[in-house]
Design an enzyme around this catalytic site. Sequence first.
Site, PDB file in Angstrom:
ATOM      1  N   ASP A   1     -11.897   4.288   6.127  1.00 27.03           N
ATOM      2  CA  ASP A   1     -10.491   3.873   6.132  1.00 27.03           C
ATOM      3  C   ASP A   1     -10.401   2.385   6.492  1.00 27.03           C
ATOM      4  OD1 ASP A   1      -7.834   3.429   6.702  1.00 27.03           O
ATOM      5  OD2 ASP A   1      -7.587   5.235   7.911  1.00 27.03           O
TER       6      ASP A   1
ATOM      7  N   CYS B   1      -4.583   2.819  -0.017  1.00 25.00           N
ATOM      8  CA  CYS B   1      -5.732   1.894   0.067  1.00 25.00           C
ATOM      9  C   CYS B   1      -6.903   2.358  -0.795  1.00 25.00           C
ATOM     10  CB  CYS B   1      -6.205   1.730   1.518  1.00 25.00           C
ATOM     11  SG  CYS B   1      -4.974   1.002   2.616  1.00 25.00           S
ATOM     12  N   ARG B   2      -7.619   3.398  -0.331  1.00 24.66           N
ATOM     13  CA  ARG B   2      -8.881   3.762  -0.980  1.00 24.66           C
ATOM     14  C   ARG B   2      -8.705   4.521  -2.290  1.00 24.66           C
ATOM     15  NH1 ARG B   2     -11.009   6.817   4.137  1.00 24.66           N
ATOM     16  NH2 ARG B   2      -8.749   7.107   4.285  1.00 24.66           N
ATOM     17  N   SER B   3      -7.865   5.570  -2.295  1.00 30.25           N
ATOM     18  CA  SER B   3      -7.836   6.400  -3.510  1.00 30.25           C
ATOM     19  C   SER B   3      -7.167   5.717  -4.712  1.00 30.25           C
ATOM     20  CB  SER B   3      -7.242   7.793  -3.242  1.00 30.25           C
ATOM     21  OG  SER B   3      -5.933   7.727  -2.771  1.00 30.25           O
TER      22      SER B   3
ATOM     23  N   ASN C   1      -3.067   7.415   0.422  1.00 31.80           N
ATOM     24  CA  ASN C   1      -2.946   7.120  -1.025  1.00 31.80           C
ATOM     25  C   ASN C   1      -2.372   5.734  -1.291  1.00 31.80           C
ATOM     26  OD1 ASN C   1      -1.202   8.477  -3.953  1.00 31.80           O
ATOM     27  ND2 ASN C   1      -3.290   7.726  -3.833  1.00 31.80           N
TER      28      ASN C   1
ATOM     29  N   CYS D   1      -7.402  10.199  -0.590  1.00 26.91           N
ATOM     30  CA  CYS D   1      -7.672   9.653   0.745  1.00 26.91           C
ATOM     31  C   CYS D   1      -6.533  10.133   1.653  1.00 26.91           C
ATOM     32  CB  CYS D   1      -7.802   8.131   0.710  1.00 26.91           C
ATOM     33  SG  CYS D   1      -6.329   7.266   0.111  1.00 26.91           S
TER      34      CYS D   1
END
Length: 163
Positions: free
Chosen positions: A131, A20-22, A18, A15
């Site tokens: 995001d 939150c999402r990934s 690195n 993301c």
Amino acid sequence: MSSEANNKTKVLFVCLGNICRSPMAEAVFAHQVNQRLLNDRFHIDSAGTAGYHAGDKPDSRSAATCKAHGVPVNHRARQVQKEDFSQFDHILCMDNSNLRDLKRMQPRGSKAQVSLFGAYDEQSPGSIIEDPYYGGNEGFEVNYQQVMRCSEGFLKSLGFVSQ
Ligand code: 4NP
């Protein structure tokens, strides 16, 4: 790389930051792999296209969402490196901005297959994992449900889960 590592499918989740999402995608995918007793078949990591959170732990909201679902998280942020494109088989990113940045960074001829993780969302193929950083907690739960579905879809595409 050891011969044992060579037998593994190497998957990198990406993301922007690195945090939150990934790291959530990494944790959820690793959890699904664990539950299916496939640990020795995969090498799993995550990284960000940007390096401004390098060394940071996952965002507390991302970690809390995983924890609430019983998914362990253990990661320190790092930026994507050129070598990732030769070391990983699959680089799975969250949105079109990640995809553009990765395609720009990818050395010509390197093996990694770069794609949107949302391509494997059977409920909504090609969906974007948005995001969540500047939004509320609900965005993290939406991300979680997406990465759960995408993880299963991706495992199916590799033939590790029956269609
Ligand atoms: P991620 O979210 O890309 O899912 O880790 C973000 C984290 C940090 C920032 C933006 C997005 N930031 O602007 O610091």
